[in-house]
Write an enzyme that holds these catalytic residues in place. Structure first.
Site, PDB file in Angstrom:
ATOM      1  N   HIS A  65      40.043  43.816  45.983  1.00  0.00           N
ATOM      2  CA  HIS A  65      39.798  42.463  45.462  1.00  0.00           C
ATOM      3  C   HIS A  65      40.967  41.940  44.624  1.00  0.00           C
ATOM      4  CE1 HIS A  65      37.958  43.275  41.183  1.00  0.00           C
ATOM      5  NE2 HIS A  65      38.965  44.085  41.440  1.00  0.00           N
ATOM      6  N   ASP A 119      48.310  56.914  42.309  1.00  0.00           N
ATOM      7  CA  ASP A 119      48.544  55.651  41.605  1.00  0.00           C
ATOM      8  C   ASP A 119      50.040  55.494  41.385  1.00  0.00           C
ATOM      9  OD1 ASP A 119      48.129  53.271  40.012  1.00  0.00           O
ATOM     10  OD2 ASP A 119      46.131  54.037  39.536  1.00  0.00           O
TER      11      ASP A 119
END
Length: 357
Positions: A260, A220
């Site tokens: 998304h 991340d």
């Protein structure tokens, strides 16, 4: 009398439909209030059905609000968030439903942090400016309203960033429970996996627990990884970086509810970086995507597709991303250089996509 060929009956029914749309925001407010009152927690703690008087006492509702609380619970029962049952004496008592069980804070599959995030004004307020945004040049309503993009906003607001990461972690706990029960074979044969955008590492922890032989890496942004000092799982590696630049090498890459958030071109770039990090299908490499496939779901509830479409509007509101149907996913996969994929509809409104090159 008819207007434009519509009968009076049709127009009256249409008025009811429009009124339902008009007042639907109160469903969210009822959900928010039930979380804040802790109704599900009170019912779980009691361990048995509760009469309204018992429930209101447990929640410290004053007698002057008793009838209002009764009306409130009537609506929550109609919305199937809670249920009623009659005891032998005919008294009405309240019980948990599958939906409200997910609101119990000490349960593993508790989704309260995610709901709290989505109901926060920061997530909701920009939906008021859809109309002027459509006529503007700003990328999202969020940027139009707040003057900056969502990810920049998250990076500058530590408290909101914490809420965001906790909300995503609560969703990952539910997803990992379901995946490990119903789709465990997705991870069979893997020696290593990178959870891209893995946040607090909930998915990686579950994979490590179920498959001790798989080397798991949480990947991340550096500031996210730096914030995890107290939450790190032994045996899991934590790496900071940028998924648009490069992804750590592994047998497989996991993208849970990541794509998304981004537009098609950005998704292609992410998938290309992931493709560079894994071996070919012949050597057991793959990308595991957990995301919505609009129109496809094992959930037979009549509102399943509607909920998927509403999530698409949420993405439109705050990011450049979108929810996609299978045809839209296929175009992205082919553009990113992949040759095959497999979709398994397993997680309510979401699916697992296994992607190969």
């Amino acid at each position: 009398m008819a207007e434009m060929g519509f009968t009076i009956t049709e127009l009256v029914e249409a008025q009811a439909q429009v009124w339902n749309l008009l007042l639907s925001y109160l469903k969210s407010m009822c959900l928010k209030c039930s979380l804040e009152l802790g109704i599900a927690d009170a019912l779980k703690k009691q361990g048995k059905p509760m009469e309204l008087s018992e429930l209101s006492f447990a929640l410290s509702i004053p007698p002057s609000k008793f009838d209002c609380f009764r009306r409130f619970m009537t609506t929550l029962v109609h919305l199937e968030l809670f249920a009623e049952q009659q005891d032998d004496s005919g008294a009405t008592k309240y019980i948990l439903t599958p939906a409200s069980y997910l609101l119990v804070k000490d349960e593993t599959m508790n989704i309260t942090p995610f709901l709290t995030l989505i109901l926060d004004p920061i997530m909701c307020d920009s939906s008021h400016v859809f109309m002027p945004w459509f006529k503007s040049h700003k990328e999202t309503p969020f940027e139009f309203y707040f003057g900056k993009g969502f990810w920049d906003f998250v990076g500058e607001k530590p408290e909101f960033s914490k809420m965001f990461n906790e909300g995503m972690a609560s969703d990952s706990r539910l997803v990992s429970e379901v995946v490990m029960m119903n789709c465990k074979d997705v991870f069979n044969g893997l020696k290593s996996i990178v959870d891209v955008g893995g946040g607090k590492g909930s998915m990686a922890k579950s994979i490590t627990h179920a498959f001790p032989g798989i080397k798991c890496t949480v990947f991340d942004l550096p500031h996210v990884i730096d914030s995890l000092e107290e939450d790190r799982q032994p045996g899991v590696e934590y790496v900071g970086g940028d998924m648009f630049v490069s992804v750590p090498h592994a047998n497989a890459v996991l993208l849970k509810w990541i794509l998304h958030d981004w537009d098609n071109e950005e998704c292609i770039k992410i998938l290309q970086r992931c493709k560079e990090a894994i071996p070919s299908i012949a050597d057991g490499g793959k990308i595991i995507i957990i995301d919505i496939v609009v129109g496809a779901s094992r959930n037979k509830h009549p509102y399943a597709v509607e909920t998927q479409l509403l999530f698409d509007l949420l993405m439109m509101n705050i990011t450049s991303g979108r929810e996609r149907n299978e045809c839209e996913w296929r175009k992205i996969f082919l553009s990113a250089g992949f040759i095959d994929y497999k979709i398994t509809h397993f997680l309510g409104l979401r699916s697992i996509i296994e992607l190969y090159h």
